[in-house]
Design a protein around this motif. Structure first.
Motif, PDB file in Angstrom:
ATOM      1  N   SER B 189       0.880  -1.181   0.000  1.00  0.00           N
ATOM      2  CA  SER B 189       0.000   0.000   0.000  1.00  0.00           C
ATOM      3  C   SER B 189       0.904   1.213   0.000  1.00  0.00           C
ATOM      4  O   SER B 189       1.838   1.275   0.798  1.00  0.00           O
ATOM      5  CB  SER B 189      -0.875   0.033   1.255  1.00  0.00           C
ATOM      6  N   TYR B 191       0.731   5.315   0.138  1.00  0.00           N
ATOM      7  CA  TYR B 191      -0.171   6.430   0.389  1.00  0.00           C
ATOM      8  C   TYR B 191       0.552   7.769   0.252  1.00  0.00           C
ATOM      9  O   TYR B 191       1.615   7.948   0.837  1.00  0.00           O
ATOM     10  CB  TYR B 191      -0.724   6.350   1.814  1.00  0.00           C
ATOM     11  N   GLY B 192      -0.057   8.667  -0.481  1.00  0.00           N
ATOM     12  CA  GLY B 192       0.428  10.044  -0.471  1.00  0.00           C
ATOM     13  C   GLY B 192      -0.026  10.673   0.841  1.00  0.00           C
ATOM     14  O   GLY B 192      -1.169  10.494   1.251  1.00  0.00           O
ATOM     15  N   PHE B 222       4.004   9.880  -7.015  1.00  0.00           N
ATOM     16  CA  PHE B 222       2.893   8.982  -7.331  1.00  0.00           C
ATOM     17  C   PHE B 222       3.177   8.289  -8.665  1.00  0.00           C
ATOM     18  O   PHE B 222       3.022   7.070  -8.806  1.00  0.00           O
ATOM     19  CB  PHE B 222       1.594   9.794  -7.380  1.00  0.00           C
ATOM     20  N   GLU B 238      -6.212  -0.595  -6.628  1.00  0.00           N
ATOM     21  CA  GLU B 238      -6.963   0.492  -6.003  1.00  0.00           C
ATOM     22  C   GLU B 238      -6.056   1.713  -5.998  1.00  0.00           C
ATOM     23  O   GLU B 238      -4.845   1.588  -6.239  1.00  0.00           O
ATOM     24  CB  GLU B 238      -7.363   0.108  -4.566  1.00  0.00           C
ATOM     25  N   VAL B 239      -6.623   2.892  -5.705  1.00  0.00           N
ATOM     26  CA  VAL B 239      -5.842   4.128  -5.753  1.00  0.00           C
ATOM     27  C   VAL B 239      -4.454   3.946  -5.132  1.00  0.00           C
ATOM     28  O   VAL B 239      -3.447   4.318  -5.719  1.00  0.00           O
ATOM     29  CB  VAL B 239      -6.600   5.278  -5.032  1.00  0.00           C
ATOM     30  N   SER B 240      -4.390   3.334  -3.956  1.00  0.00           N
ATOM     31  CA  SER B 240      -3.114   3.260  -3.237  1.00  0.00           C
ATOM     32  C   SER B 240      -2.640   1.834  -2.991  1.00  0.00           C
ATOM     33  O   SER B 240      -1.727   1.630  -2.197  1.00  0.00           O
ATOM     34  CB  SER B 240      -3.245   3.979  -1.886  1.00  0.00           C
ATOM     35  N   ASN B 241      -3.274   0.835  -3.617  1.00  0.00           N
ATOM     36  CA  ASN B 241      -2.932  -0.553  -3.300  1.00  0.00           C
ATOM     37  C   ASN B 241      -2.482  -1.349  -4.517  1.00  0.00           C
ATOM     38  O   ASN B 241      -3.086  -1.281  -5.586  1.00  0.00           O
ATOM     39  CB  ASN B 241      -4.124  -1.240  -2.632  1.00  0.00           C
ATOM     40  N   ASN B 252     -10.512  -5.310   2.165  1.00  0.00           N
ATOM     41  CA  ASN B 252     -10.655  -3.909   1.776  1.00  0.00           C
ATOM     42  C   ASN B 252     -11.526  -3.735   0.532  1.00  0.00           C
ATOM     43  O   ASN B 252     -12.174  -2.704   0.362  1.00  0.00           O
ATOM     44  CB  ASN B 252      -9.280  -3.268   1.588  1.00  0.00           C
ATOM     45  N   TRP B 256     -14.604  -0.965  -0.899  1.00  0.00           N
ATOM     46  CA  TRP B 256     -14.633  -0.246  -2.177  1.00  0.00           C
ATOM     47  C   TRP B 256     -15.801  -0.677  -3.062  1.00  0.00           C
ATOM     48  O   TRP B 256     -16.173   0.033  -3.980  1.00  0.00           O
ATOM     49  CB  TRP B 256     -13.278  -0.411  -2.877  1.00  0.00           C
ATOM     50  N   ARG B 318     -12.410   4.126  -6.827  1.00  0.00           N
ATOM     51  CA  ARG B 318     -11.069   3.896  -6.278  1.00  0.00           C
ATOM     52  C   ARG B 318     -10.463   2.621  -6.864  1.00  0.00           C
ATOM     53  O   ARG B 318      -9.246   2.487  -6.935  1.00  0.00           O
ATOM     54  CB  ARG B 318     -11.125   3.778  -4.753  1.00  0.00           C
TER      55      ARG B 318
END
Lengths: 603, 379
Positions: B189, B191-192, B222, B238-241, B252, B256, B318
């Motif tokens: 994962s 994350y920003g 990113f 996913e956005v961050s995964n 998770n 979503w 996402r």
């Protein structure tokens, strides 16, 4: 048993903002037992919320106070409240005309201020007996002797017997009331003549229609009387007459010299204008001469008001119509802007009036509005010999057809401590002010007289003056005349498209600098969007300044798991709410403040 | 028809130290007695809300830091879940872990009690940055922890990384990425950093004492994460995964897809039958409330169809696979393509969304501006 005419006293209080007018009015009401202290809502005379919040009186009230004087006789004192702001000079002059005397309140620490002078001059022109009151003598910085000297020097009013008071502490209140009884002359009208009464204010009531506040000069008026308004030519049958105590209390008759209210199913304040003369309808009123000084209210400052949500256009129209019922000085007509869609060009007495109307529209009618930068009325003389008045830069005449342009000038007075003379002179130069003269009303204080363009005043002048003199300067102005000026229209382009609502008119010599400052300001105000935004200022198609808002590169919520979904949704909804407050121009979202930013470009 | 499954989330709100960026319901400084009371309350809440016939496909212990509790306590809570629900034999059972808590004995014990997925909050492999963001471990602890977890039998492993940290450079970030790939974990994962209101970072930023990379640098970070993870064989789901095939977090994905889950513990949220409910947030008060009432629900919100649709769009976008348009229509009785026709047209035109026959998803550009897209589907 009504008191005889020779025991009626009509008076008002004139003062600069913050010198304690409202507090003094409260004390007079208490001391005369018109309102008991425990019922006293702070500063009762200021009815509207906005007035109270800003500490400014806009709408006047007229309160009847019974008073047993030291001579043992009962007097009827009518206190007529006056607005304290330059925007409402005409209203002030009308209410002064309803009085025989005025309390001139000057705070003992601050001394005579610009508005004190303007209002005192108005009172003297109306031949009122002026009773100087030096207020706030309880404050440590109070210097009543200096202030008395100032009143004599600047206003040429004998201040040797000025009453030294503290409205806050209740000092000197009885002396003030006694002085009103002794010094203010009773009204001199003739009870046997036909009705002649001056409308000095009004408010609109949803049930009663217009409630007119008036002062009977000759004759009397009762419920059931048929009345005729001389200026508007309208006729009505009076439903009720009464007095403010300060709540409305019905009475049988308002007699010669008295003030009171009437309502008569009058649908709009435009039918019953401030300054108009009321007389009897039909034969009885024939030949009655109008009281002097009536002037229809004339808007001086214009701006466009647009609903953020275009679906609210009809609501805005209705709200403006309703506001106009209560505010004859407000004008509006539909207009459309390429950038903002459909809205209204509205005219106001001045900047304060404009802000108040806007706030009330948003607050009382639940509208989201966008206001364009205010403009004065420019008079453009064309090469073909015709002329046109332009209150909206979007309607500017093509430069090739312009012979010359004139703009409204004002006579401005600034009073400051000596230390700030340089600052004021510099601001004056920046704002194209023509210096008149300088006076020294008291040691350490200077009074400067200028002629300056009204357009420069509506460009944030007062706020700037206040901040650059640390709040010491006081300022007042009145309109003088139109003078020729070298003016140009500056256009703002967003992504090469002109945004008509951002155009403004400025002096040729300052156009370049103002254009540059404005695009810089817009760059700060316009948030980054999904693409680059080009901002340009142009005069007659020639670009004079440019800036860029770079594109937004990343806007992602990194984490969103179970416990967080509601919160994240609300977070995004809040962001969306913020966007809704912006105006969509093409694909660019422009925050509302951008349209007012012209005002805020400090040089 | 098979009975639908749900997820179970268990919240452990304790940390050794609260990190400056963290806005989760987490606290440091609680005494062991309180923790013991909390574990009792958790078991009691789970039992009180038990549904023996409801099938549970995933269990997730998150925090806070679940590994601040003894392995036996975690096992006891997990057992309680098993006794109270029909937990699938092949259920995914995850927990979040702090690298510095990892010992072989501890991890083996967890693995033995049924946890089969572990996620370490590594954040960065730069010791200087780890200090800046208040982490109690160092890079070596992180490497060690991953090795020990593998040794203890966890083959489903994940690590969390963060970018856009104070004073972090693009080169720093690249080094963390390489270090992470070198560990060969099947899930990442990334994350920003978002500076959330109410956090220590927020306060520092307000005072002008937080020096963050520019938006441009952050976007580049990113971008690097996307490219390099792909090159290393991970796909972003996913956005961050990011995961190796088959190692996507099943738990998770429930969120979503906006499906149902139970949440137990302080501040935990549940979503069942269109109703979202929330527990008391403070651990001590949570324990007291459960002791007294058996449950600790303090907020309950029935989502309107409109809100539920908006959320489904928000969370669904996402996912890299995007929104399942058929599932959407089955669920709400209206086609997303119709309900949101103007938005979808606009966003496709702007190159932010793409649509296949049965999916609606973010484009690469849309991914970078995901909030701008999601906002369009909310009220």
């Amino acid at each position: 048993m009504p008191v005889p005419q020779d025991r009626i006293r009509n008076f008002c209080i004139i003062a600069h903002v913050d010198h304690g007018k409202s507090t003094l009015a409260d004390r007079l009401l208490e001391t005369t037992h018109t309102v008991e202290r425990r019922d006293m809502q702070e500063q009762l005379l200021d009815q509207l919320d906005i007035e109270r919040e800003r500490g400014i009186t806009i709408k006047m009230a007229a309160v009847r106070m019974p008073y047993i004087a030291d001579d043992g006789l009962e007097y009827e004192l009518n206190l007529i409240d006056t607005p304290g702001h330059v925007d409402f000079t005409y209203e002030v002059s009308r209410s002064l005309n309803a009085c025989e005397g005025a309390l001139l309140v000057v705070a003992a620490a601050q001394g005579v201020e610009a508005q004190t002078i303007a209002n005192a001059n108005l009172a003297m022109n109306s031949n009122l007996t002026i009773i100087p009151v030096i207020n706030k003598i309880d404050l440590p910085a109070a210097d009543p002797d200096r202030v008395a000297e100032e009143i004599e020097n600047v206003l040429a009013i004998d201040a040797t017997e000025a009453i030294r008071a503290s409205a806050k502490q209740g000092i000197g209140i009885r002396e003030i009331l006694e002085s009103v009884v002794r010094n203010v002359p009773p009204p001199v009208g003739d009870p046997n003549k036909p009705l002649r009464a001056l409308v000095f204010d009004s408010h609109y009531d949803g049930y009663l229609g217009v409630v007119a506040y008036f002062r009977v000069v000759d004759g009397a008026v009762s419920a059931g009387d048929k009345i005729h308004m001389i200026a508007t030519g309208k006729e009505f049958t009076v439903d009720e007459v009464g007095v403010f105590t300060p709540s409305m209390k019905r009475v049988d008759q308002i007699r010669t010299g008295e003030t009171g209210y009437l309502h008569a199913a009058i649908k709009s304040v435009t039918d019953c204008r401030v300054g108009d003369t009321v007389t009897a309808a039909g034969r009885a009123g024939q030949g009655v001469e109008a009281l002097p000084g009536y002037k229809p209210a004339k808007p001086m400052v214009f701006c466009g008001l647009y609903p953020i949500d275009s679906a609210q256009f009809p609501d805005l129209r209705e709200a403006l119509s309703k506001m106009q019922l209560n505010d004859a000085a407000l004008s509006f007509e539909a207009e459309s802007s390429a950038a903002l869609g459909f809205g209204f060009r509205c005219g106001f007495l001045g900047l304060l009036h404009m802000e108040i109307v806007q706030e009330r529209l948003e607050r009382e009618f639940n509208l989201s509005l966008l206001a364009t930068s205010p403009s004065v009325v420019y008079r453009i003389f064309r090469t073909d010999g015709t002329s046109v008045d332009v209150d909206n830069p979007a309607n500017w005449v093509a430069p090739t057809q312009i012979e010359h342009i004139e703009e409204p000038f004002v006579d401005a007075t600034v009073i400051v401590p000596t230390d700030y003379v340089g600052t004021v002179m510099e601001m004056g130069r920046d704002r194209r002010a023509i210096f008149g003269n300088m006076e020294y009303p008291a040691p350490g204080r200077v009074m400067l007289h200028y002629q300056m363009p009204l357009s420069e005043i509506i460009m944030d002048f007062f706020d700037q003056l206040k901040s650059r003199t640390k709040g010491y300067a006081s300022f007042d102005y009145e309109l003088s005349d139109y003078k020729p000026s070298s003016l140009v229209k500056l256009d703002i382009q967003i992504n090469s498209e002109p945004v008509d609502a951002l155009s403004f008119v400025t002096h040729r010599d300052k156009a370049f600098q103002r254009g540059k400052l404005l695009v810089e300001k817009l760059k700060e105000i316009i948030p980054r969007q999904m693409f680059e935004i080009k901002l340009q200022a142009a005069i007659g198609g020639k670009i004079v300044a440019a800036e860029r808002v770079s594109a937004m590169r990343k806007n992602v919520i990194a984490k969103c798991y179970g416990g967080d979904i509601t919160r994240k949704r609300k977070l995004l909804e809040k962001q969306k709410e913020g966007k809704k407050r912006m105006k969509q121009f093409g694909s660019v979202e422009i925050p509302q403040e951008a349209f007012m930013s012209v005002l805020k470009i400090s040089e | 028809m098979t009975q639908p499954t749900v997820g179970v989330y268990v919240h452990i709100p304790f940390c050794v130290k609260k990190c400056g960026y963290c806005d989760f319901n987490a606290y440091s400084g609680y005494r062991d007695a309180t923790k013991a009371r909390y574990v009792d309350a958790l078991c009691r809440e789970i039992e009180g809300r038990s549904e023996a016939r409801t099938r549970v496909a995933t269990v997730f212990f998150g925090g806070g830091t679940p590994t601040t509790l003894a392995a036996g306590d975690l096992a006891r809570v997990l057992d309680t879940v098993r006794r109270s629900f029909a937990v699938d034999p092949e259920a995914e059972i995850s927990l979040e872990a702090n690298p510095s808590d990892a010992t072989l004995a501890y991890l083996s014990c967890l693995r033995g009690s049924g946890f089969n997925r572990i996620s370490f909050g590594v954040q960065t492999f730069d010791d200087r940055l780890l200090k800046t963001i208040d982490r109690v471990h160092n890079a070596e602890d992180a490497r060690q922890a991953v090795a020990l977890a593998k040794q203890a039998g966890f083959d489903n492993l994940s690590i969390d990384l963060m970018f856009g940290l104070p004073r972090q450079t693009l080169a720093d970030w690249d080094r963390s990425l390489e270090a992470a790939f070198a560990l060969v974990v099947p899930h990442l994962s990334m994350y920003g950093l978002i500076v959330e209101e109410g956090t220590a970072f927020w306060a520092r930023r307000e005072r002008g004492k937080l020096s963050l990379p520019s938006e441009k640098t952050e976007a580049a970070m990113f971008g690097h994460a996307l490219e390099r993870a792909a090159a290393a064989g991970y796909h972003r789901y996913e956005v961050s995964n990011y995961a190796l095939p088959g190692f996507e977090s099943r738990h998770n994905q429930i969120y979503w897809r906006n499906e149902d889950y139970f949440g137990f513990g302080a501040g935990a949220a549940s979503y069942r039958g269109g109703i979202r409910s929330m527990n008391e947030r403070l651990p001590g008060r949570y324990a007291d409330t459960v002791a007294e009432h058996g449950t600790a629900t303090v907020e309950r919100e029935a989502l309107t169809p409109e809100e539920a649709m908006g959320e489904t769009m928000m969370v669904g976008l996402r996912l890299a696979e995007g929104i399942d348009l058929l599932a959407f229509e089955r669920r709400f009785g209206v086609r997303a393509e119709d309900r949101y026709a103007p938005q979808i047209a606009d966003l496709r035109q702007a190159g932010l969304l793409e649509q296949s026959s049965d999916r609606l998803s973010l484009t690469q550009r849309g991914l970078f501006l995901a909030s701008e897209v999601m906002i369009r589907f909310l009220a």
